[in-house]
Design a protein around this motif. Structure first.
Motif, short mmCIF file in Angstrom:
data_model
loop_
_atom_site.label_atom_id
_atom_site.label_comp_id
_atom_site.label_asym_id
_atom_site.label_seq_id
_atom_site.Cartn_x
_atom_site.Cartn_y
_atom_site.Cartn_z
N PRO A 24 -7.08 3.87 56.49
CA PRO A 24 -6.89 4.83 55.40
C PRO A 24 -7.80 4.49 54.21
CG PRO A 24 -4.99 3.38 55.60
CD PRO A 24 -5.89 3.07 56.74
N VAL A 25 -8.25 5.52 53.54
CA VAL A 25 -9.13 5.35 52.39
C VAL A 25 -8.31 4.83 51.21
CG1 VAL A 25 -10.64 6.57 50.78
CG2 VAL A 25 -10.55 7.26 53.17
N PRO A 26 -8.78 3.74 50.56
CA PRO A 26 -8.04 3.23 49.40
C PRO A 26 -8.09 4.23 48.24
CG PRO A 26 -10.03 1.93 49.78
CD PRO A 26 -9.93 2.92 50.88
N MET A 27 -6.92 4.61 47.75
CA MET A 27 -6.84 5.58 46.66
C MET A 27 -6.45 4.88 45.36
SD MET A 27 -7.45 8.45 48.23
CE MET A 27 -6.68 9.95 47.74
N VAL A 28 -6.95 5.38 44.25
CA VAL A 28 -6.62 4.84 42.93
C VAL A 28 -6.18 5.97 42.01
CG1 VAL A 28 -8.14 2.83 43.06
CG2 VAL A 28 -9.03 4.97 42.19
N ARG A 29 -5.33 5.65 41.07
CA ARG A 29 -4.89 6.64 40.08
C ARG A 29 -5.80 6.55 38.87
NH1 ARG A 29 -0.08 8.95 41.09
NH2 ARG A 29 1.29 7.89 42.56
N ILE A 30 -6.32 7.70 38.45
CA ILE A 30 -7.14 7.75 37.23
C ILE A 30 -6.69 8.94 36.39
CG2 ILE A 30 -9.14 6.65 38.28
CD1 ILE A 30 -10.45 9.45 38.36
N ARG A 31 -7.02 8.89 35.12
CA ARG A 31 -6.69 9.99 34.22
C ARG A 31 -7.97 10.71 33.84
NH1 ARG A 31 -2.27 11.38 31.54
NH2 ARG A 31 -1.17 9.49 32.12
N VAL A 32 -8.04 11.99 34.19
CA VAL A 32 -9.22 12.81 33.89
C VAL A 32 -8.76 14.02 33.09
CG1 VAL A 32 -11.12 14.12 34.87
CG2 VAL A 32 -10.31 12.09 36.03
N ASP A 33 -9.32 14.19 31.90
CA ASP A 33 -8.97 15.32 31.03
C ASP A 33 -7.47 15.43 30.80
OD1 ASP A 33 -11.67 15.94 30.91
OD2 ASP A 33 -11.56 17.35 32.58
N GLY A 34 -6.82 14.29 30.63
CA GLY A 34 -5.40 14.29 30.32
C GLY A 34 -4.48 14.42 31.51
N GLU A 35 -5.01 14.64 32.70
CA GLU A 35 -4.14 14.73 33.87
C GLU A 35 -4.42 13.57 34.82
OE1 GLU A 35 -5.50 17.60 37.30
OE2 GLU A 35 -5.76 18.61 35.38
N GLU A 36 -3.38 13.07 35.41
CA GLU A 36 -3.49 11.93 36.31
C GLU A 36 -3.79 12.41 37.72
OE1 GLU A 36 -0.55 8.39 37.49
OE2 GLU A 36 -0.98 8.61 35.35
N ARG A 37 -4.76 11.78 38.36
CA ARG A 37 -5.16 12.17 39.71
C ARG A 37 -5.19 10.96 40.63
NH1 ARG A 37 -10.03 16.46 39.66
NH2 ARG A 37 -9.01 18.03 38.41
N LEU A 38 -5.05 11.23 41.90
CA LEU A 38 -5.17 10.21 42.93
C LEU A 38 -6.48 10.50 43.67
CD1 LEU A 38 -3.44 7.86 43.96
CD2 LEU A 38 -2.55 9.40 45.69
N VAL A 39 -7.48 9.62 43.50
CA VAL A 39 -8.80 9.85 44.08
C VAL A 39 -9.23 8.64 44.89
CG1 VAL A 39 -9.49 11.41 42.22
CG2 VAL A 39 -10.01 8.98 42.05
N PRO A 40 -10.16 8.83 45.84
CA PRO A 40 -10.68 7.68 46.58
C PRO A 40 -11.37 6.70 45.65
CG PRO A 40 -11.29 9.73 47.65
CD PRO A 40 -10.69 10.09 46.34
N ALA A 41 -11.21 5.42 45.90
CA ALA A 41 -11.77 4.38 45.03
C ALA A 41 -13.29 4.49 44.93
CB ALA A 41 -11.37 3.00 45.54
N ARG A 42 -13.95 4.90 46.03
CA ARG A 42 -15.40 5.02 46.02
C ARG A 42 -15.89 6.07 45.04
NH1 ARG A 42 -17.32 6.29 51.94
NH2 ARG A 42 -18.81 7.33 50.60
N LEU A 43 -15.08 7.11 44.81
CA LEU A 43 -15.50 8.23 43.97
C LEU A 43 -14.96 8.15 42.55
CD1 LEU A 43 -15.01 11.06 46.59
CD2 LEU A 43 -17.10 9.87 46.00
N ARG A 44 -14.37 7.03 42.21
CA ARG A 44 -13.74 6.87 40.91
C ARG A 44 -14.71 7.12 39.75
NH1 ARG A 44 -10.82 1.30 39.10
NH2 ARG A 44 -10.18 1.95 37.04
#
Length: 53
Positions: A24-44
């Motif tokens: 499975p692709v490692p996912m990370v939580r990031i905040r973009v424009d005030g909303e929290e998203r779960l994105v692949p670590a490579r594309l952070r």
């Protein structure tokens, strides 16, 4: 070009293929424009820079 000396049996081929598993692709939580998203670590960084939405 290399050529196999003998034909590989169907059961041997399929048992070898059965051992392969996708990880499975490692996912990370990031905040973009005030909303929290779960994105692949490579594309952070791409998400943080605004290159992806």
């Amino acid at each position: 070009m290399a050529v196999p000396k003998r034909r590989t049996s169907r059961s041997r081929t399929r048992s070898r293929k059965a051992q392969w598993k996708a990880t499975p692709v490692p996912m990370v939580r990031i905040r973009v424009d005030g909303e929290e998203r779960l994105v692949p670590a490579r594309l952070r960084k791409a998400y943080e820079r605004g290159l992806l939405r």
